[in-house]
Design a protein around this motif. Sequence first.
Motif, PDB file in Angstrom:
ATOM      1  N   PHE A 102       0.755  -1.177   0.073  1.00 18.63           N
ATOM      2  CA  PHE A 102      -0.073  -0.009   0.042  1.00 18.63           C
ATOM      3  C   PHE A 102       0.838   1.101   0.021  1.00 18.63           C
ATOM      4  O   PHE A 102       0.238   2.456  -0.059  1.00 18.63           O
ATOM      5  CB  PHE A 102      -0.992  -0.028   1.223  1.00 18.63           C
ATOM      6  CG  PHE A 102      -2.020  -1.130   0.965  1.00 18.63           C
ATOM      7  CD1 PHE A 102      -3.161  -1.010   0.310  1.00 18.63           C
ATOM      8  CD2 PHE A 102      -1.838  -2.150   1.796  1.00 18.63           C
ATOM      9  CE1 PHE A 102      -4.270  -1.874   0.293  1.00 18.63           C
ATOM     10  CE2 PHE A 102      -2.849  -3.239   1.766  1.00 18.63           C
ATOM     11  CZ  PHE A 102      -4.005  -2.908   1.060  1.00 18.63           C
ATOM     12  N   GLY A 103       2.231   1.110   0.144  1.00 23.65           N
ATOM     13  CA  GLY A 103       3.236   2.326   0.371  1.00 23.65           C
ATOM     14  C   GLY A 103       3.615   2.684  -1.072  1.00 23.65           C
ATOM     15  O   GLY A 103       2.888   2.427  -2.077  1.00 23.65           O
ATOM     16  N   ILE A 104       4.881   3.087  -1.212  1.00 23.02           N
ATOM     17  CA  ILE A 104       5.363   3.665  -2.208  1.00 23.02           C
ATOM     18  C   ILE A 104       6.006   2.648  -3.192  1.00 23.02           C
ATOM     19  O   ILE A 104       6.580   1.567  -2.568  1.00 23.02           O
ATOM     20  CB  ILE A 104       6.539   4.582  -1.927  1.00 23.02           C
ATOM     21  CG1 ILE A 104       5.905   5.791  -1.265  1.00 23.02           C
ATOM     22  CG2 ILE A 104       7.106   5.100  -3.371  1.00 23.02           C
ATOM     23  CD1 ILE A 104       7.425   6.889  -0.604  1.00 23.02           C
ATOM     24  N   PRO A 105       5.572   2.576  -4.512  1.00 23.99           N
ATOM     25  CA  PRO A 105       5.793   1.305  -5.457  1.00 23.99           C
ATOM     26  C   PRO A 105       7.622   1.200  -5.425  1.00 23.99           C
ATOM     27  O   PRO A 105       8.485   2.308  -5.337  1.00 23.99           O
ATOM     28  CB  PRO A 105       5.592   1.810  -6.548  1.00 23.99           C
ATOM     29  CG  PRO A 105       4.210   2.665  -6.389  1.00 23.99           C
ATOM     30  CD  PRO A 105       4.742   3.421  -5.045  1.00 23.99           C
ATOM     31  N   SER A 106       8.135   0.069  -5.532  1.00 20.63           N
ATOM     32  CA  SER A 106       9.313  -0.298  -5.816  1.00 20.63           C
ATOM     33  C   SER A 106       9.724  -0.119  -7.162  1.00 20.63           C
ATOM     34  O   SER A 106       9.228  -0.723  -8.065  1.00 20.63           O
ATOM     35  CB  SER A 106       9.853  -1.397  -5.054  1.00 20.63           C
ATOM     36  OG  SER A 106      11.234  -2.014  -5.353  1.00 20.63           O
ATOM     37  N   ALA A 107      11.110   0.302  -7.524  1.00 18.48           N
ATOM     38  CA  ALA A 107      11.713   0.218  -8.955  1.00 18.48           C
ATOM     39  C   ALA A 107      12.574  -1.175  -9.087  1.00 18.48           C
ATOM     40  O   ALA A 107      13.049  -1.407 -10.045  1.00 18.48           O
ATOM     41  CB  ALA A 107      12.568   1.266  -8.965  1.00 18.48           C
ATOM     42  N   ARG A 108      12.567  -1.855  -7.957  1.00 17.41           N
ATOM     43  CA  ARG A 108      13.355  -3.235  -7.849  1.00 17.41           C
ATOM     44  C   ARG A 108      12.472  -4.293  -8.312  1.00 17.41           C
ATOM     45  O   ARG A 108      11.554  -4.509  -7.557  1.00 17.41           O
ATOM     46  CB  ARG A 108      14.172  -3.296  -6.579  1.00 17.41           C
ATOM     47  CG  ARG A 108      15.015  -2.331  -6.300  1.00 17.41           C
ATOM     48  CD  ARG A 108      15.771  -2.459  -4.991  1.00 17.41           C
ATOM     49  NE  ARG A 108      16.588  -3.694  -4.719  1.00 17.41           N
ATOM     50  CZ  ARG A 108      16.476  -4.732  -4.358  1.00 17.41           C
ATOM     51  NH1 ARG A 108      15.319  -4.913  -3.580  1.00 17.41           N
ATOM     52  NH2 ARG A 108      17.287  -6.005  -4.423  1.00 17.41           N
ATOM     53  N   GLU A 109      13.030  -4.988  -9.432  1.00 17.43           N
ATOM     54  CA  GLU A 109      11.970  -6.121  -9.799  1.00 17.43           C
ATOM     55  C   GLU A 109      11.942  -7.177  -8.681  1.00 17.43           C
ATOM     56  O   GLU A 109      10.982  -8.022  -8.697  1.00 17.43           O
ATOM     57  CB  GLU A 109      12.669  -6.605 -11.110  1.00 17.43           C
ATOM     58  CG  GLU A 109      13.908  -7.471 -10.902  1.00 17.43           C
ATOM     59  CD  GLU A 109      14.414  -8.166 -12.256  1.00 17.43           C
ATOM     60  OE1 GLU A 109      14.859  -7.291 -13.026  1.00 17.43           O
ATOM     61  OE2 GLU A 109      14.433  -9.124 -12.414  1.00 17.43           O
ATOM     62  N   THR A 110      12.866  -7.199  -7.950  1.00 11.79           N
ATOM     63  CA  THR A 110      12.875  -8.428  -6.703  1.00 11.79           C
ATOM     64  C   THR A 110      11.787  -8.081  -5.766  1.00 11.79           C
ATOM     65  O   THR A 110      11.447  -9.336  -5.024  1.00 11.79           O
ATOM     66  CB  THR A 110      14.174  -8.729  -6.235  1.00 11.79           C
ATOM     67  OG1 THR A 110      14.402  -7.188  -5.658  1.00 11.79           O
ATOM     68  CG2 THR A 110      15.275  -9.100  -7.215  1.00 11.79           C
ATOM     69  N   THR A 111      11.502  -7.245  -5.723  1.00 18.09           N
ATOM     70  CA  THR A 111      10.150  -6.936  -4.697  1.00 18.09           C
ATOM     71  C   THR A 111       8.797  -7.310  -5.049  1.00 18.09           C
ATOM     72  O   THR A 111       7.740  -7.201  -4.414  1.00 18.09           O
ATOM     73  CB  THR A 111      10.225  -5.349  -4.132  1.00 18.09           C
ATOM     74  OG1 THR A 111       9.673  -4.335  -5.353  1.00 18.09           O
ATOM     75  CG2 THR A 111      11.393  -4.852  -3.788  1.00 18.09           C
ATOM     76  N   TYR A 112       8.660  -7.452  -6.473  1.00 13.31           N
ATOM     77  CA  TYR A 112       7.431  -7.895  -6.992  1.00 13.31           C
ATOM     78  C   TYR A 112       7.021  -9.526  -6.924  1.00 13.31           C
ATOM     79  O   TYR A 112       7.979 -10.204  -7.231  1.00 13.31           O
ATOM     80  CB  TYR A 112       7.266  -7.371  -8.447  1.00 13.31           C
ATOM     81  CG  TYR A 112       7.079  -5.824  -8.514  1.00 13.31           C
ATOM     82  CD1 TYR A 112       5.721  -5.212  -8.784  1.00 13.31           C
ATOM     83  CD2 TYR A 112       8.199  -5.066  -8.441  1.00 13.31           C
ATOM     84  CE1 TYR A 112       5.669  -3.899  -8.847  1.00 13.31           C
ATOM     85  CE2 TYR A 112       8.140  -3.561  -8.460  1.00 13.31           C
ATOM     86  CZ  TYR A 112       6.855  -3.032  -8.696  1.00 13.31           C
ATOM     87  OH  TYR A 112       6.813  -1.663  -8.802  1.00 13.31           O
ATOM     88  N   ASP A 113       5.801  -9.683  -6.703  1.00 10.52           N
ATOM     89  CA  ASP A 113       5.455 -10.884  -6.280  1.00 10.52           C
ATOM     90  C   ASP A 113       4.735 -11.636  -7.733  1.00 10.52           C
ATOM     91  O   ASP A 113       5.110 -13.039  -7.734  1.00 10.52           O
ATOM     92  CB  ASP A 113       4.203 -11.121  -5.463  1.00 10.52           C
ATOM     93  CG  ASP A 113       4.602 -10.273  -4.068  1.00 10.52           C
ATOM     94  OD1 ASP A 113       5.357 -10.516  -3.569  1.00 10.52           O
ATOM     95  OD2 ASP A 113       3.943  -9.374  -3.770  1.00 10.52           O
ATOM     96  N   TYR A 114       4.334 -11.106  -8.503  1.00  6.85           N
ATOM     97  CA  TYR A 114       3.719 -11.694  -9.524  1.00  6.85           C
ATOM     98  C   TYR A 114       4.167 -10.983 -10.966  1.00  6.85           C
ATOM     99  O   TYR A 114       4.190  -9.923 -10.793  1.00  6.85           O
ATOM    100  CB  TYR A 114       2.109 -11.893  -9.365  1.00  6.85           C
ATOM    101  CG  TYR A 114       1.859 -12.435  -8.482  1.00  6.85           C
ATOM    102  CD1 TYR A 114       1.809 -14.039  -8.058  1.00  6.85           C
ATOM    103  CD2 TYR A 114       1.238 -11.840  -7.203  1.00  6.85           C
ATOM    104  CE1 TYR A 114       1.416 -14.383  -6.997  1.00  6.85           C
ATOM    105  CE2 TYR A 114       0.720 -12.266  -6.115  1.00  6.85           C
ATOM    106  CZ  TYR A 114       1.156 -13.893  -6.130  1.00  6.85           C
ATOM    107  OH  TYR A 114       0.742 -14.336  -4.956  1.00  6.85           O
ATOM    108  N   TRP A 115       4.241 -11.749 -11.905  1.00  7.02           N
ATOM    109  CA  TRP A 115       4.672 -11.281 -13.264  1.00  7.02           C
ATOM    110  C   TRP A 115       3.697 -11.992 -14.552  1.00  7.02           C
ATOM    111  O   TRP A 115       3.397 -12.852 -14.315  1.00  7.02           O
ATOM    112  CB  TRP A 115       6.079 -11.546 -13.630  1.00  7.02           C
ATOM    113  CG  TRP A 115       7.056 -10.869 -12.646  1.00  7.02           C
ATOM    114  CD1 TRP A 115       7.524 -11.359 -11.476  1.00  7.02           C
ATOM    115  CD2 TRP A 115       7.700  -9.628 -12.787  1.00  7.02           C
ATOM    116  NE1 TRP A 115       8.264 -10.376 -10.831  1.00  7.02           N
ATOM    117  CE2 TRP A 115       8.491  -9.548 -11.853  1.00  7.02           C
ATOM    118  CE3 TRP A 115       7.820  -8.863 -13.893  1.00  7.02           C
ATOM    119  CZ2 TRP A 115       9.467  -8.241 -11.760  1.00  7.02           C
ATOM    120  CZ3 TRP A 115       8.497  -7.790 -14.014  1.00  7.02           C
ATOM    121  CH2 TRP A 115       9.294  -7.400 -12.880  1.00  7.02           C
TER     122      TRP A 115
END
Length: 125
Positions: A102-115
């Motif tokens: 719910f916070g500020i989005p990340s620019a690091r791909e490793t923080t994302y859960d689904y692709w």
Amino acid sequence: QVQLVESGGGLVQAGGSLRLSCAASGLTFSAYVMGWFRQAPGKAREFVAAITSSGSSTYYADSVKGRFTISRDNAKNTMYLQMNTLKPEDTAVYYCAAERRFGIPSARETTYDYWGQGTQVTVSS
């Protein structure tokens, strides 16, 4: 089962426009930060744009600021990337990604859960 499906890629001349879509299912879409990444052959995957879970804030890589616009429609479980004034260097496979945040989005791909599987964008000179 979570599924992200990109669409809207294709071949376009430099200076043209495309709109990418990312349709999400199997998740509470409004609880996720959404982002777009891209990868060209021989290069690392790079951040393009992201949007907060409510759609209230957006973030862009310097290379696309002023040309690309990210948006989302939580009622339709869909995210979009409007790409204008396309350049040959925009040529890449574009990926949709989701992160439960719910916070500020990340620019690091490793923080994302689904692709998603990606959609090809090719910009000719």
